[in-house]
Design an enzyme around this catalytic site. Structure first.
Site, short mmCIF file in Angstrom:
data_model
loop_
_atom_site.label_atom_id
_atom_site.label_comp_id
_atom_site.label_asym_id
_atom_site.label_seq_id
_atom_site.Cartn_x
_atom_site.Cartn_y
_atom_site.Cartn_z
N ASP A 1 46.36 9.74 38.15
CA ASP A 1 46.53 10.48 36.89
C ASP A 1 46.10 11.95 37.05
O ASP A 1 45.19 12.25 37.82
CB ASP A 1 45.71 9.80 35.79
CG ASP A 1 46.15 10.23 34.40
OD1 ASP A 1 47.26 10.78 34.24
OD2 ASP A 1 45.36 10.03 33.45
N ASN B 1 55.70 5.10 30.19
CA ASN B 1 56.07 6.46 30.61
C ASN B 1 57.53 6.81 30.25
O ASN B 1 57.91 7.98 30.32
CB ASN B 1 55.82 6.67 32.11
CG ASN B 1 54.35 6.80 32.49
OD1 ASN B 1 53.94 6.43 33.59
ND2 ASN B 1 53.53 7.33 31.58
C1 IPE Z 1 48.94 5.88 33.56
O1 IPE Z 1 48.82 7.22 33.28
C2 IPE Z 1 50.24 5.61 34.27
C3 IPE Z 1 50.35 6.14 35.62
C4 IPE Z 1 49.42 6.76 36.30
C5 IPE Z 1 51.63 5.92 36.27
P1 IPE Z 1 49.24 7.86 31.86
O2 IPE Z 1 48.97 9.31 31.96
O3 IPE Z 1 50.62 7.44 31.53
O4 IPE Z 1 48.24 7.14 30.86
P2 IPE Z 1 47.69 7.58 29.44
O5 IPE Z 1 48.88 7.88 28.56
O6 IPE Z 1 46.83 8.79 29.64
O7 IPE Z 1 46.87 6.41 28.95
C1 IPE Z 2 50.18 11.00 36.44
O1 IPE Z 2 50.03 12.27 35.94
C2 IPE Z 2 51.60 10.66 36.77
C3 IPE Z 2 52.23 9.72 35.83
C4 IPE Z 2 51.66 9.18 34.78
C5 IPE Z 2 53.59 9.38 36.07
P1 IPE Z 2 50.35 12.65 34.41
O2 IPE Z 2 51.76 13.12 34.36
O3 IPE Z 2 49.98 11.57 33.50
O4 IPE Z 2 49.38 13.90 34.26
P2 IPE Z 2 48.51 14.28 32.98
O5 IPE Z 2 47.72 13.06 32.59
O6 IPE Z 2 49.47 14.70 31.92
O7 IPE Z 2 47.63 15.40 33.45
MG MG Z 3 48.29 11.09 32.49
#
Ligand code: IPE
Ligand code: IPE
Ligand code: MG
Length: 258
Positions: A29, A77
């Site tokens: 993340d 997602n």
């Molecule tokens: C969890 O991260 C999913 C992945 C890392 C693929 P998110 O960024 O989607 O989770 P939330 O929305 O912060 O809980």
């Molecule tokens: C993790 O990074 C990748 C996925 C969840 C696919 P994010 O895209 O969630 O990055 P933040 O949480 O917005 O920084």
């Molecule tokens: Mg995230």
């Protein structure tokens, strides 16, 4: 998920339980925040995240990890803007195109966890190629959770068990925890010993809900694109300080009380 009985999954699970090394799972993340901090579009954060994944896979094998499971795209997602979803879909193919041959030479088995519904033909072809090329490898198991949600996986497992009961292959009383686990998309691998989440968020976000029952959790502030060997080493160092009890008591405490 092998439909129509779980014998194959159980047999494969039996084999896989002999795999040595820890099972580490990572919620990767922070790509968006990493990009934002640099005034870059989120897509460049995701691309930097793929580089971090490559570095982390390489480091994991060196650090005695036998199975690495990474969360790449959740069932939630899809709620992101279409352009970002599109970019994320493309990254699995980019990772496989650039790294599959090397991973295969290194004896890595690649599995993609999660629902196939909703994935495009090119993504499905990429998954099939990666899984079939590497299916006989047993040095290291790399599971990529993609279009994965713990609840979806449990729901699908329950549906497949129900189908086996309706077809007369199994009875309701045949359902044990081990059999249920064999219907999950994680059936090939051991349960995670350690689940890491980067970016400072302290939640599970629908990852490995069943499998996480006794995993140790480590939350690290580092944003995913900055991940690699050093943060992984420090997570493992933290893991080594933990006392895992699995519901039991510490032997010293039992002796002291008796
Ligand atoms: C969890 O991260 C999913 C992945 C890392 C693929 P998110 O960024 O989607 O989770 P939330 O929305 O912060 O809980
Ligand atoms: C993790 O990074 C990748 C996925 C969840 C696919 P994010 O895209 O969630 O990055 P933040 O949480 O917005 O920084
Ligand atoms: Mg995230």
């Amino acid at each position: 998920m092998p439909k129509g009985g779980d014998k194959r999954a159980i047999a494969e699970r039996g084999l896989d339980e002999t795999r040595s090394g820890l099972h580490v799972a990572i919620i990767m993340d922070g790509n968006g925040r990493w990009a934002k901090a640099r005034g870059l579009p989120r897509t460049l954060g995701h691309r930097a995240g793929v580089k971090a994944l490559k570095a982390t896979v390489a480091a994991a094998a060196e650090l005695g990890i036998g199975c690495l499971t990474v969360f790449g795209f959740s069932t939630e997602n899809w709620n992101r803007p279409a352009q970002e979803v599109n970019d994320l879909m493309g990254l699995l193919k980019a990772f496989v195109d650039s790294d599959l041959d090397r991973l295969h030479q290194e004896g890595v088995r690649v599995r993609v966890l999660g629902r196939r519904d909703g994935l495009g033909a090119d993504v499905l072809a990429t998954i099939a190629r990666a899984e079939s090329l590497t299916k006989a490898n047993d040095r290291f198991l790399l599971q990529v959770a993609f279009n994965y949600g713990g609840r979806a996986d449990i729901t699908d497992a329950a549906r497949h068990f129900a189908e086996d009961v309706v077809a007369g292959r199994l009875a309701p009383d045949d359902l044990t925890e081990a059999r249920f686990a064999s219907y999950l998309s994680t059936a090939l691998g051991p349960n995670p010993d350690l689940i890491i989440r980067t970016s400072g968020e302290k939640r599970i976000s629908n990852f490995l809900l069943w499998e996480a029952a006794y995993a140790e959790l480590v939350f690290q502030d580092v944003l995913w694109p900055d991940y690699g060997a050093e943060p992984l080493k420090s997570a493992l160092a933290e893991f080594k300080t933990r006392q895992r009890r699995f519901g039991g008591a510490e032997l010293d405490d039992v002796l002291a009380a008796s």
